[in-house]
Design a protein around this motif. Sequence first.
Motif, mmCIF file in Angstrom:
data_model
loop_
_atom_site.group_PDB
_atom_site.id
_atom_site.type_symbol
_atom_site.label_atom_id
_atom_site.label_comp_id
_atom_site.label_asym_id
_atom_site.label_seq_id
_atom_site.Cartn_x
_atom_site.Cartn_y
_atom_site.Cartn_z
ATOM 1 N N GLU A 30 0.834 -1.206 0.000
ATOM 2 C CA GLU A 30 0.000 0.000 0.000
ATOM 3 C C GLU A 30 0.868 1.255 0.000
ATOM 4 N N ILE A 32 1.726 5.117 0.832
ATOM 5 C CA ILE A 32 1.395 6.137 1.824
ATOM 6 C C ILE A 32 2.117 7.433 1.453
ATOM 7 N N VAL A 34 4.160 10.724 2.992
ATOM 8 C CA VAL A 34 4.845 11.258 4.176
ATOM 9 C C VAL A 34 5.392 12.647 3.875
ATOM 10 N N PRO B 92 9.403 20.111 -2.042
ATOM 11 C CA PRO B 92 7.961 20.025 -1.812
ATOM 12 C C PRO B 92 7.673 19.645 -0.359
ATOM 13 N N ARG B 93 6.472 19.996 0.117
ATOM 14 C CA ARG B 93 6.119 19.705 1.513
ATOM 15 C C ARG B 93 5.924 18.206 1.734
ATOM 16 N N PHE B 94 5.444 17.529 0.705
ATOM 17 C CA PHE B 94 5.225 16.075 0.808
ATOM 18 C C PHE B 94 6.067 15.346 -0.234
ATOM 19 N N LEU B 95 6.416 14.122 0.096
ATOM 20 C CA LEU B 95 7.115 13.286 -0.877
ATOM 21 C C LEU B 95 6.087 12.530 -1.706
ATOM 22 N N PRO B 97 3.781 9.683 -3.062
ATOM 23 C CA PRO B 97 3.331 8.466 -2.362
ATOM 24 C C PRO B 97 4.141 7.249 -2.789
ATOM 25 N N ASP B 98 4.422 6.396 -1.825
ATOM 26 C CA ASP B 98 5.156 5.167 -2.137
ATOM 27 C C ASP B 98 4.912 4.172 -1.008
ATOM 28 N N THR B 99 5.389 2.952 -1.194
ATOM 29 C CA THR B 99 5.223 1.958 -0.132
ATOM 30 C C THR B 99 6.145 2.296 1.037
ATOM 31 N N GLU B 100 5.801 1.736 2.201
ATOM 32 C CA GLU B 100 6.599 2.008 3.394
ATOM 33 C C GLU B 100 8.051 1.550 3.192
ATOM 34 N N LEU B 103 9.851 3.981 0.916
ATOM 35 C CA LEU B 103 10.121 5.265 1.577
ATOM 36 C C LEU B 103 11.269 5.137 2.582
ATOM 37 N N PHE B 107 14.673 7.343 2.417
ATOM 38 C CA PHE B 107 15.236 8.147 3.510
ATOM 39 C C PHE B 107 16.707 7.778 3.741
ATOM 40 N N TRP B 112 19.051 10.910 5.120
ATOM 41 C CA TRP B 112 18.256 11.675 6.080
ATOM 42 C C TRP B 112 18.182 10.981 7.445
ATOM 43 N N LEU B 120 8.254 6.883 10.089
ATOM 44 C CA LEU B 120 7.996 7.701 8.897
ATOM 45 C C LEU B 120 7.085 8.876 9.256
ATOM 46 N N PRO B 121 7.433 10.092 8.825
ATOM 47 C CA PRO B 121 6.684 11.293 9.230
ATOM 48 C C PRO B 121 5.421 11.524 8.397
ATOM 49 N N THR B 122 4.358 10.789 8.719
ATOM 50 C CA THR B 122 3.083 11.061 8.055
ATOM 51 C C THR B 122 2.554 12.403 8.559
ATOM 52 N N GLU B 123 1.626 12.973 7.816
ATOM 53 C CA GLU B 123 1.077 14.281 8.205
ATOM 54 C C GLU B 123 0.411 14.196 9.581
#
Lengths: 128, 440
Positions: A30, A32, A34, B92-95, B97-100, B103, B107, B112, B120-123
């Motif tokens: 899935e 997500i 971030v 950009p403020r957001f990266l 979307p991708d799988t965990e 991501l 990083f 980073w 992971l820094p979700t909103e």
Amino acid sequence: MNRFRLFNPLFAMLALVFATCTPAVISAGEKITVMNPAITTKIAQRLPMTAPRLDTLEGKTIYLIDNQWGGPEGAYQLLEEMQNWFAENSPGIKTVLRRTKGNMFTDDPELWQEISERGDAAIVGVGQ
Amino acid sequence: MGVPTIGVSAVTMVRYATEYDFKYANGMPIRYVAVPFPVTGPTRAMHRAYVNGKDQLSGKPLMTAISDALTAPLTDSEKMTNTTEVQAQAEPRFLPPDTEDNLRQLFKDKEWTDYNPIILPTEERVKKMLAGTSHKPDEVVNADTFNAGRRELTVEKVAIAAVMAGAKPEYMPLLLAIMASGVPYGNSTSSMANAIIVNGPIRNEIGMNPGTNAMGPYNDANSVVGRFFSLCGKLAADLRNNVTAVESLGNNLQYNNLTVAENEEMLPEGWQPLHVQMGFKPTDSVVTIGTGWTYISSLGEVQPAYPANMLIADYMRSLSALGSAATLFVDPTVAGLLNNVNGYATKQDFSKWLAGKVEKTVASYWGNGVVMTSNNAMAIQGLAPYADWSKLRKESPDALIKPFNNPEAINIVVVGGAIQTTWFVTDFRLRRGTLVDDWR
């Protein structure tokens, strides 16, 4: 076959109960979204090179400057060896070996002025 | 100067100068030639070999490369002033979307992280973290100027790093104060690191451990706050290995940045907490950050025949004494002995005694390249005592000097669980503390 039909609604109910009681998880595939931790980096104001290059070094005066990174011996000996090389291989080129006043973080406007007035080119050695 | 000028240095330095520094700091496409590393220290024969060898950038004979750099006409690119086509794109403020898994890999690829697992820094997580402060997400906490590029660190970016490090929202005022302090994350060609010392009520509010194992991996706040500074410090300064982060050995302290809470409750009578020494009120919450390199343990317990003050003075001889700085981390039992047995009524009394006691040879003092680079300038200007010490370097290199000439730069932090009479001697130079309460 009949037994399978009987179990079907029961299985569906159990699945529903299980689904509502289990916390949501992100499945492996899935996607997500971030937030981006990176910060925009500002590009420096571009400064042009303005001093015209020399046609030849022959007959010119080159200042060899140690900016004292690493102390007074930082790049000094390396520059001495450059000075020796010029004396042996290009005796028509005059060299002046100097250290900046202070250290690598301090300005030396008097030396820059001297080079501007008496020099034709400069090689700045940075220790490390 | 108005005359053709080129730089010559070691290849590592030249690469940084011509790439990152040129793009983000200097802006002038200075011509360089490069010799092997190091420039400072080799014998004359080695320097001669450098001169007779090749330019490490072009592969040409070094002196030919120098001649070419001073005579080849300037290119259009070198004369260019218009930078519109090379401006960096805003992040950009957001990266995307991708799988965990992807991501997490991203990083790491972007450097980073500290390569330990992150959150992971979700909103949603960042929003929860921002609830730990009243400050607005777009407020600029600091603009990093130590490394080129002037990145504006906002409250939201601090919250993102806080999520990544595993922090709780209640840590946010402390984390913001750390980043607002203006002390850059250690980055040098030497093995620079930082120390973070927390004083006042915030220690207990977030559950920091000032007692047993205060310096070990036994407490959430101590661990996560220290880790946060590495993550946020790297992001704020855009530190990437061999691009902008160039410590030859690095420093293992950077995994936790020596993060401690002073054990104020166990200070001997008359000994003030660090922040009170700096003029803050005891009820203020303050974070003090230091920069240094060296961390030496006493190893064993204090012996009455040669007490802690004497052994600490011995160990301090191995410090550079740059800026006369030392920070001692002493167990409450050691502080008690120094107070009751050795008679130091205050921390300052002990600092003054050390400044008068510790000696090292003038050759050893100037033998440290960072000291030489920094302090020789003061010697050249005739400033005492550096001018005298510089003179001695040539005339009497074995002469003993007292290099800790400013007792106020010798700080003492009481920390630990009163289980063993141990201490650490470090060379950390502390900046003035930053008020955490300003970031609640």
